[in-house]
Design an enzyme around this catalytic site. Structure first.
Site, PDB file in Angstrom:
ATOM      1  N   GLU A 117      -5.390 -12.168   7.290  1.00 26.33           N
ATOM      2  CA  GLU A 117      -6.180 -11.253   7.286  1.00 26.33           C
ATOM      3  C   GLU A 117      -7.498 -11.413   6.461  1.00 26.33           C
ATOM      4  O   GLU A 117      -8.039 -10.658   6.094  1.00 26.33           O
ATOM      5  CB  GLU A 117      -5.543 -10.042   6.764  1.00 26.33           C
TER       6      GLU A 117
ATOM      7  N   ASP B 142      17.081 -11.355  -3.557  1.00 25.80           N
ATOM      8  CA  ASP B 142      18.528 -11.109  -3.991  1.00 25.80           C
ATOM      9  C   ASP B 142      18.857  -9.699  -3.291  1.00 25.80           C
ATOM     10  O   ASP B 142      19.977  -9.450  -3.511  1.00 25.80           O
ATOM     11  CB  ASP B 142      18.614 -11.107  -5.461  1.00 25.80           C
TER      12      ASP B 142
ATOM     13  N   ASP C 215      -8.187  -5.632   7.053  1.00 26.25           N
ATOM     14  CA  ASP C 215      -8.636  -6.481   5.943  1.00 26.25           C
ATOM     15  C   ASP C 215      -9.483  -7.653   6.554  1.00 26.25           C
ATOM     16  O   ASP C 215     -10.429  -7.995   5.837  1.00 26.25           O
ATOM     17  CB  ASP C 215      -7.688  -7.138   5.100  1.00 26.25           C
TER      18      ASP C 215
ATOM     19  N   HIS D 129       0.695  -1.086  -0.016  1.00 29.33           N
ATOM     20  CA  HIS D 129      -0.014  -0.049  -0.030  1.00 29.33           C
ATOM     21  C   HIS D 129       0.890   1.230   0.043  1.00 29.33           C
ATOM     22  O   HIS D 129       0.625   2.382   0.687  1.00 29.33           O
ATOM     23  CB  HIS D 129      -0.726   0.108   1.241  1.00 29.33           C
TER      24      HIS D 129
ATOM     25  N   ARG E  70       7.161  -5.836   3.178  1.00 25.46           N
ATOM     26  CA  ARG E  70       5.990  -6.525   2.624  1.00 25.46           C
ATOM     27  C   ARG E  70       5.923  -6.433   1.101  1.00 25.46           C
ATOM     28  O   ARG E  70       5.834  -5.115   1.062  1.00 25.46           O
ATOM     29  CB  ARG E  70       4.998  -6.166   3.363  1.00 25.46           C
TER      30      ARG E  70
END
Length: 298
Positions: free
Chosen positions: A166, A91, A192, A52, A77
């Site tokens: 969620e 990576d 959520d 977000h 995230r």
């Protein structure tokens, strides 16, 4: 001679060693300066969010560099649990992944495969079934460009996988998700979760709280840490008292929004001179906001 290095401690190792809940905050601004300010604040962990927020690979890398001098765990995230994107994040040197919207054990197993390299031949499990992470560590920051000795063989030790619970479906399946080998922790998202329960915008609703506590208790029974997003202090206190091992209790953009509103209220909204100037709407508190009053829309 090249310098031989070790990977930093993972967040799951930090949780295992901690004698108290680990308190963290979000950085959603995609700013290395803000990430560094947060990293030096005294919190235990900082979440760099790309679900977000406007973060991309480059901005995440810059924030990891900015935070690297501080004794704080960087958790990242991604916007989705995609194996290709996860490979790129790993990576970059991301060690602690928080993957959103994990509703089933099958999803969790696929994420475990995404963070692990293929295993050795000759065992009971085929190499590709063990892991599916693409092998490019010698070219990447994850192995510090091959300066972490034996990285390929122990790369899974340098990664923490946290899956986000969620939805009502995820809560219903939480015991099976927790049973997946390679899932290090769960993290509950009440916003959520509330939406999936028909309670959009009500993350503190008693039914949502009960569902979150169900997940926390399941994690404790499984011997795995559970974390939660709780920007309302009373909610955070309750979840921590019920056994949450880690919590996110604020976000950079929310802190800035509430504090700037409080400043405007203090110096504009509460100034009698503004009413004389015809700014009655402002003076009466149209833009006022009490920074000490938490917003529940997290």
């Amino acid at each position: 001679m090249p310098i031989r290095m070790n990977a930093p401690q993972t967040f799951s190792a930090r949780l295992a060693a901690a004698d108290r809940p680990q308190i963290g905050m979000w950085v959603c601004s995609a700013s290395p300066i803000v990430a560094e300010v947060a990293a030096g604040s005294g919190v235990d962990w900082v979440l760099l969010d790309a679900e977000h927020s406007p973060n991309d690979l480059q901005s995440i890398l810059h924030q990891l560099y900015a935070m690297s001098a501080y004794p704080v765990s960087a958790v990242v995230r991604p916007p989705i649990g995609d194996a290709v994107l996860i490979k790129q994040y790993l990576d970059l040197g991301v060690q602690n992944l928080l993957v959103p919207m994990v509703d089933s054990a099958e999803q969790a197993r696929e994420l475990v495969r995404a963070v692990r390299y293929p295993g050795p031949a000759g065992g009971d499990v085929a190499p590709a079934e063990h892991g599916a992470r693409g092998v490019g560590a010698s070219l990447a920051r994850s192995s510090r460009w091959n300066r972490i000795e034996g990285y390929l063989g122990r790369a899974s030790e340098t990664v923490s996988l946290i899956v986000q619970i969620e939805s009502a479906a995820a809560v219903a399946n939480v015991e099976e998700i927790l049973a997946v080998d390679g899932v290090d922790a769960i993290f509950i998202g009440p916003a959520d979760l509330a939406g999936s329960m028909g309670l959009l915008g009500q993350p503190s609703h008693p039914d949502v709280v009960d569902a979150a506590l169900t997940a926390i208790r399941a994690a404790r029974a499984a011997g795995k840490p559970a974390g939660i997003n709780a920007f309302v202090p009373a909610d955070a206190d309750r979840y921590l008292a019920e056994g949450a091992a880690f919590a996110a209790v604020g976000a950079d953009v929310a802190i800035l929004a509430r504090a700037s509103e409080a400043l405007a209220d203090r110096f504009i909204g509460a100034n009698p001179a503004n009413e004389r100037a015809g700014d009655g709407a402002v003076a009466s508190g149209a833009i006022a906001s009490d920074a000490s009053t938490p917003r529940e829309s997290y």
